[in-house]
Design a protein around this motif. Structure first.
Motif, PDB file in Angstrom:
ATOM      1  N   ILE A  61     -11.496  -1.247  -7.932  1.00 13.10           N
ATOM      2  CA  ILE A  61     -11.016   0.086  -8.334  1.00 13.10           C
ATOM      3  C   ILE A  61     -10.956   1.000  -7.114  1.00 13.10           C
ATOM      4  O   ILE A  61      -9.967   1.696  -6.880  1.00 13.10           O
ATOM      5  N   MET A  62     -12.028   0.985  -6.322  1.00 10.22           N
ATOM      6  CA  MET A  62     -12.089   1.860  -5.144  1.00 10.22           C
ATOM      7  C   MET A  62     -10.983   1.515  -4.147  1.00 10.22           C
ATOM      8  O   MET A  62     -10.302   2.401  -3.631  1.00 10.22           O
ATOM      9  N   LYS A  63     -10.807   0.243  -3.898  1.00 11.13           N
ATOM     10  CA  LYS A  63      -9.769  -0.179  -2.947  1.00 11.13           C
ATOM     11  C   LYS A  63      -8.389   0.247  -3.439  1.00 11.13           C
ATOM     12  O   LYS A  63      -7.572   0.783  -2.677  1.00 11.13           O
ATOM     13  N   ASN A  64      -8.111   0.041  -4.725  1.00  6.84           N
ATOM     14  CA  ASN A  64      -6.809   0.412  -5.274  1.00  6.84           C
ATOM     15  C   ASN A  64      -6.576   1.919  -5.256  1.00  6.84           C
ATOM     16  O   ASN A  64      -5.472   2.383  -4.966  1.00  6.84           O
ATOM     17  N   LEU A  65      -7.608   2.697  -5.556  1.00  8.88           N
ATOM     18  CA  LEU A  65      -7.481   4.158  -5.473  1.00  8.88           C
ATOM     19  C   LEU A  65      -7.178   4.593  -4.042  1.00  8.88           C
ATOM     20  O   LEU A  65      -6.343   5.471  -3.809  1.00  8.88           O
ATOM     21  N   PHE A  66      -7.864   3.964  -3.093  1.00 11.47           N
ATOM     22  CA  PHE A  66      -7.621   4.300  -1.689  1.00 11.47           C
ATOM     23  C   PHE A  66      -6.186   3.958  -1.279  1.00 11.47           C
ATOM     24  O   PHE A  66      -5.503   4.761  -0.650  1.00 11.47           O
ATOM     25  N   ILE A  67      -5.717   2.781  -1.655  1.00 13.89           N
ATOM     26  CA  ILE A  67      -4.360   2.350  -1.298  1.00 13.89           C
ATOM     27  C   ILE A  67      -3.328   3.278  -1.924  1.00 13.89           C
ATOM     28  O   ILE A  67      -2.359   3.695  -1.265  1.00 13.89           O
ATOM     29  N   ASN A  68      -3.521   3.630  -3.182  1.00 19.18           N
ATOM     30  CA  ASN A  68      -2.577   4.529  -3.846  1.00 19.18           C
ATOM     31  C   ASN A  68      -2.548   5.910  -3.187  1.00 19.18           C
ATOM     32  O   ASN A  68      -1.482   6.505  -3.021  1.00 19.18           O
ATOM     33  N   ALA A  69      -3.707   6.423  -2.807  1.00 18.93           N
ATOM     34  CA  ALA A  69      -3.769   7.720  -2.130  1.00 18.93           C
ATOM     35  C   ALA A  69      -3.084   7.640  -0.767  1.00 18.93           C
ATOM     36  O   ALA A  69      -2.369   8.567  -0.361  1.00 18.93           O
ATOM     37  N   TYR A  70      -3.283   6.540  -0.067  1.00 20.05           N
ATOM     38  CA  TYR A  70      -2.655   6.352   1.245  1.00 20.05           C
ATOM     39  C   TYR A  70      -1.133   6.326   1.106  1.00 20.05           C
ATOM     40  O   TYR A  70      -0.415   6.983   1.857  1.00 20.05           O
ATOM     41  N   ARG A  71      -0.632   5.584   0.130  1.00 21.38           N
ATOM     42  CA  ARG A  71       0.816   5.515  -0.096  1.00 21.38           C
ATOM     43  C   ARG A  71       1.383   6.888  -0.442  1.00 21.38           C
ATOM     44  O   ARG A  71       2.471   7.251  -0.012  1.00 21.38           O
ATOM     45  N   LYS A  72       0.638   7.644  -1.219  1.00 22.61           N
ATOM     46  CA  LYS A  72       1.083   8.986  -1.604  1.00 22.61           C
ATOM     47  C   LYS A  72       1.186   9.888  -0.368  1.00 22.61           C
ATOM     48  O   LYS A  72       2.150  10.640  -0.211  1.00 22.61           O
ATOM     49  N   LYS A  73       0.200   9.786   0.528  1.00 19.02           N
ATOM     50  CA  LYS A  73       0.229  10.587   1.760  1.00 19.02           C
ATOM     51  C   LYS A  73       1.431  10.213   2.624  1.00 19.02           C
ATOM     52  O   LYS A  73       2.087  11.085   3.199  1.00 19.02           O
ATOM     53  N   ILE A  74       1.724   8.924   2.724  1.00 21.15           N
ATOM     54  CA  ILE A  74       2.859   8.462   3.523  1.00 21.15           C
ATOM     55  C   ILE A  74       4.155   9.021   2.944  1.00 21.15           C
ATOM     56  O   ILE A  74       5.012   9.517   3.681  1.00 21.15           O
ATOM     57  N   LYS A  75       4.310   8.972   1.624  1.00 21.29           N
ATOM     58  CA  LYS A  75       5.517   9.501   0.994  1.00 21.29           C
ATOM     59  C   LYS A  75       5.645  10.994   1.221  1.00 21.29           C
ATOM     60  O   LYS A  75       6.738  11.503   1.449  1.00 21.29           O
ATOM     61  N   GLN A  76       4.523  11.713   1.169  1.00 17.89           N
ATOM     62  CA  GLN A  76       4.557  13.152   1.410  1.00 17.89           C
ATOM     63  C   GLN A  76       4.988  13.438   2.845  1.00 17.89           C
ATOM     64  O   GLN A  76       5.783  14.336   3.090  1.00 17.89           O
ATOM     65  N   ARG A  77       4.476  12.667   3.788  1.00 17.38           N
ATOM     66  CA  ARG A  77       4.865  12.861   5.194  1.00 17.38           C
ATOM     67  C   ARG A  77       6.345  12.587   5.389  1.00 17.38           C
ATOM     68  O   ARG A  77       7.031  13.312   6.107  1.00 17.38           O
ATOM     69  N   GLU A  78       6.846  11.517   4.755  1.00 15.42           N
ATOM     70  CA  GLU A  78       8.267  11.199   4.866  1.00 15.42           C
ATOM     71  C   GLU A  78       9.119  12.311   4.269  1.00 15.42           C
ATOM     72  O   GLU A  78      10.136  12.693   4.822  1.00 15.42           O
ATOM     73  N   TRP A  79       8.692  12.845   3.133  1.00 14.86           N
ATOM     74  CA  TRP A  79       9.447  13.909   2.479  1.00 14.86           C
ATOM     75  C   TRP A  79       9.461  15.160   3.353  1.00 14.86           C
ATOM     76  O   TRP A  79      10.496  15.784   3.532  1.00 14.86           O
ATOM     77  N   ILE A  80       8.315  15.507   3.924  1.00 15.26           N
ATOM     78  CA  ILE A  80       8.228  16.688   4.791  1.00 15.26           C
ATOM     79  C   ILE A  80       9.105  16.493   6.021  1.00 15.26           C
ATOM     80  O   ILE A  80       9.832  17.392   6.426  1.00 15.26           O
ATOM     81  N   ALA A  81       9.068  15.308   6.625  1.00 11.95           N
ATOM     82  CA  ALA A  81       9.897  15.033   7.800  1.00 11.95           C
ATOM     83  C   ALA A  81      11.371  15.104   7.439  1.00 11.95           C
ATOM     84  O   ALA A  81      12.182  15.650   8.191  1.00 11.95           O
ATOM     85  N   GLN A  82      11.738  14.580   6.286  1.00 14.61           N
ATOM     86  CA  GLN A  82      13.137  14.602   5.849  1.00 14.61           C
ATOM     87  C   GLN A  82      13.590  16.040   5.617  1.00 14.61           C
ATOM     88  O   GLN A  82      14.691  16.420   6.022  1.00 14.61           O
ATOM     89  N   GLU A  83      12.757  16.849   4.980  1.00 15.83           N
ATOM     90  CA  GLU A  83      13.109  18.246   4.738  1.00 15.83           C
ATOM     91  C   GLU A  83      13.255  19.003   6.058  1.00 15.83           C
ATOM     92  O   GLU A  83      14.174  19.786   6.232  1.00 15.83           O
ATOM     93  N   THR A  84      12.349  18.744   6.992  1.00 15.64           N
ATOM     94  CA  THR A  84      12.409  19.408   8.292  1.00 15.64           C
ATOM     95  C   THR A  84      13.689  19.031   9.017  1.00 15.64           C
ATOM     96  O   THR A  84      14.388  19.887   9.542  1.00 15.64           O
ATOM     97  N   ASN A  85      14.024  17.728   9.031  1.00 15.85           N
ATOM     98  CA  ASN A  85      15.235  17.274   9.706  1.00 15.85           C
ATOM     99  C   ASN A  85      16.490  17.827   9.048  1.00 15.85           C
ATOM    100  O   ASN A  85      17.433  18.214   9.730  1.00 15.85           O
TER     101      ASN A  85
END
Length: 164
Positions: A61-85
């Protein structure tokens, strides 16, 4: 497994789970949050868990929660970079006063000063063509078109600092 046994098992595993959470996050506050989320999820889904190997379930459970949170952060960074560009290429032009029209002419002059290999794709992009359409028209790979538009945008942004 009774509720008391379930609770006792989690209490006995608390330190191990916190250590594992810290190894995953490398941050004290994040590790405590991850630990709390894990325990909460375990309690909420207590009836679904395999009580024969509760320790393995908690780690999973802990590993999966961590992986899901990590993926969410990556998507947020991509979205922010896309909006900035995407915002870098937009020039807000209005002709409310004579200076605005003069500024627009200056911007067009800077655009015309770009090298031809950058100017063509960039103009088509500003006219509303999609990357794929520009690539087909130019007979170039889509990655090359994206790169040239990015380079043109970057050059114009640097040259037109006063108009930002």
């Amino acid at each position: 497994m009774t509720t008391i046994e379930f609770n006792n098992t989690i209490v006995n595993l608390e330190e191990q789970l916190k250590v594992y959470a810290y190894k995953l996050t490398s941050n004290r506050e994040d590790s405590l949050d991850l630990f709390q989320e894990t325990v909460l999820k375990a309690f909420v889904n207590k009836t679904k868990l395999n009580h024969n190997n509760l320790k393995a379930w908690l780690y999973t459970i802990m590993k999966n929660l961590f992986i899901n949170a990590y993926r969410k952060k990556i998507k947020q960074r991509e979205w922010i970079a896309q909006e900035t560009n995407s915002n870098l290429g937009k020039v807000n032009v209005s002709f409310e006063n004579p200076h605005s029209q003069h500024n627009y002419k200056d911007i067009l002059k800077k655009l015309e000063c770009l090298d031809d290999y950058l100017k063509g794709p960039f103009k088509m992009f500003l006219e509303g063509f999609k990357y794929k359409e520009i690539a087909e028209h130019s007979k170039l790979p889509i990655g090359t078109i994206k790169s040239r538009i990015f380079q043109g945008r970057k050059i114009l942004t640097e040259q037109l600092v006063d108009y930002a």
